[in-house]
Structure formats: C-alpha cells, structure tokens
Design an enzyme around this catalytic site. Structure first.
Site, mmCIF file in Angstrom:
data_model
loop_
_atom_site.group_PDB
_atom_site.id
_atom_site.type_symbol
_atom_site.label_atom_id
_atom_site.label_comp_id
_atom_site.label_asym_id
_atom_site.label_seq_id
_atom_site.Cartn_x
_atom_site.Cartn_y
_atom_site.Cartn_z
ATOM 1 N N ASP A 39 -9.535 -5.296 -4.959
ATOM 2 C CA ASP A 39 -9.086 -4.295 -3.984
ATOM 3 C C ASP A 39 -9.961 -3.039 -4.095
ATOM 4 O OD1 ASP A 39 -7.730 -2.337 -2.504
ATOM 5 O OD2 ASP A 39 -5.758 -3.109 -3.043
ATOM 6 N N HIS A 59 -7.660 -5.498 -0.141
ATOM 7 C CA HIS A 59 -6.567 -4.653 0.349
ATOM 8 C C HIS A 59 -6.075 -5.177 1.695
ATOM 9 C CE1 HIS A 59 -4.237 -1.015 -0.323
ATOM 10 N NE2 HIS A 59 -4.274 -0.822 0.988
ATOM 11 N N SER A 71 0.840 -1.188 0.000
ATOM 12 C CA SER A 71 0.000 0.000 0.000
ATOM 13 C C SER A 71 0.885 1.253 0.000
ATOM 14 C CB SER A 71 -0.964 -0.047 1.192
ATOM 15 O OG SER A 71 -1.996 0.896 1.046
#
Length: 293
Positions: free
Chosen positions: A238, A266, A112
């Site tokens: 995601d 995610h 991320s």
C-alpha cells in the site's frame, strides 16, 4: 433496496441496504472523497450471502449526502489539530444513522479514512460496535502509515475540471495506489469514476475530510482500551497508507487479528473479496460467541 436519504443531527446521509433486514447488521464506512458505491454491489452481496444485513452510506461531503461549508486549511489542521469538523463528528454521523435505522449495535467495517471513522466509533461509542474491521487504515500516529511521496503528491493535486478529467484522474490514481499483485481492471475503474462523478464530486468536501484526518491525534492510546473483537486488514504494498499503519493498529487494539495481504495496495481488488468477506464473517462470529459467553 433503493437509496434513501435520512437526516441525522442536521446532516442528510444517503444510504442503501443489502440482504435480509433480520440478518446480522453490518455498517460499511468508505474512505476519503469516496461515495458508498466504492463498496461494490457484488461485494455487498457476498456479505449478504453470509447472513449480514449490509448498510453502506455516503459520508458527509461525499456522494449524495450533505455538502458542508467551511474552508479547510491543511497546514492548520496538521499543526494546530483544527479542522471544520472531526473524525469524531463523522463517527457520530454513523452512530446516528444506526439510530435512524433502528439498529442498536452493528458489526462495523471501514476502509482507509472509513477505518479511522470505524476505530473512532469503537472508541467513542463502544456499545454500538459489535466487531470492528479496519481495512488499509492507520492509528493517526504520524510515524506510521505514511504515504509515499508520489501518493502524497497525487492526494494534494489540483481537482479535475470536468467529468472526462475526473475519469482520467481516477484511473491514473488507482494505477498508482492500486494493487500491483493483481490485474488492473481499467474498464471497471472507468465505470466507477463515471458513476462517482454523476452522483456528485465535491473537491472542497474532500479537502474538509482530509483536514479531519490531518487534525487527528494518535488514536493508539485510546485503541488500547477497546475491547471489541477486531480484525485489521492491510495491503503489503500500500503506497498511500503504508502497512506500518495497519501493524500499529493491530498492536494497539487488544487481541486484534492482523491480515497482511500480499500484492494488495490501497484498493479492494475483486480477487481479495472472498478473503476479506471471510475475515469480516470470522470476527463477527467471534464477537457473537464472546457476547453469549
């Protein structure tokens, strides 16, 4: 190895290592508001079993690393590319930690926001990055990797007031952004939330990190100059960083591999750990062959 705190350029970074100190160095960089324990200990041990000397650390403004000052204005960050600090500053933290640990260069994997920091490290400090694995991340381009409306609302929600509220918030968050193709392990998430809160939660710091993300310009033109062997991993489902962000990252980095994982959102569900560990090991092997050639 127990957690240690090392000063890097005036910032104190809390870090921990796994595996043989003589193994292949691997730096793990975590995401927005997330401490290093979000790289699960068992995941780190899997990597250590592949011959890596694993280093995980708390970014500035997360966990037990330094808490900085400065008020984040997200509108100013988005419109004027201005923030209390930048992803380049966070990449410099990572490079400084490698210096402090006596590691000239390392394989680097980021998730991320950590993927954005890892990309920036490869751009700005290419000699320090042996291989790059960017997980559920994006290029900073504003037309790719966009969150869903519900995910964005969650991201901008009011911070929890106490430990119990934080635990419930994190459980709700990962029910929303987690992997629909895999079972949701609520007990594990509650344990993670409790340990995260107890190590230190800094809402103002999370906003500063978010401002650093929003102030960033598209890295794609700079990623095209990266010659580091790279792997891009992204969940097909995601909702926080759309898979288009991963695809754009893989297109931008010359020769990058792309692994789109069905059913993954995610997060890093336990079921995909072997796949990700194999990918990190494979791209590290490729980098080492390239360096010997």
């Amino acid at each position: 190895m127990a957690e240690r705190v090392t000063e890097v350029g005036g910032i104190e970074l809390c870090h921990e290592t796994f595996g043989d100190a003589g193994g292949r160095p691997l730096l793990l960089v975590m995401g927005l508001g997330a401490p290093m324990i979000w790289w699960d200990e068992e995941f780190c041990e899997l990597l250590a079993a592949q011959g890596f000397h694993v280093v995980r650390f708390d970014n500035r403004d997360a966990g037990r690393s330094s808490r900085l000052r400065g008020r984040a204005n997200l509108a100013q960050a988005y419109l004027l590319h201005s923030a209390p600090y930048s992803l380049a500053d966070m990449a410099a933290d990572a490079a400084g930690l490698l210096d402090a640990l006596g590691i000239p260069a390392a394989h680097v994997a980021g998730a991320s926001m950590g993927g954005m920091i890892a990309q920036t490290l490869a751009i700005r400090h290419p000699a320090r990055v042996l291989s790059l694995t960017s997980i559920m991340s994006s290029t900073g381009g504003r037309l790719v990797g966009r969150p869903s409306g519900r995910a964005m609302s969650m991201l901008l929600g009011a911070p929890p007031r106490n430990r119990a509220d934080y635990v419930e918030m994190l459980v709700r968050t990962f029910r929303l952004i987690g992997s629909p193709g895999y079972p949701f392990d609520e007990a594990r998430m509650r344990d993670r939330a409790e340990r995260t809160f107890d190590r230190g939660v800094h809402p103002g710091g999370t906003l500063r990190q978010l401002a650093a993300i929003m102030a960033e310009r598209d890295r794609a033109p700079r990623l095209r100059k990266v010659r580091t062997p790279a792997l891009v991993v992204h969940g097909a489902r995601d909702p926080l960083v759309h898979v288009s962000g991963g695809r754009a990252t893989a297109r931008a980095i010359p020769g990058a591999d792309l692994d789109v994982v069905p059913g993954m959102g995610h997060d890093l569900p336990r079921e995909v750990w072997p796949r990700i560990v194999r990918g990190i090991s494979r791209i590290a092997d490729r980098a080492e062959v390239t360096r010997r050639a």
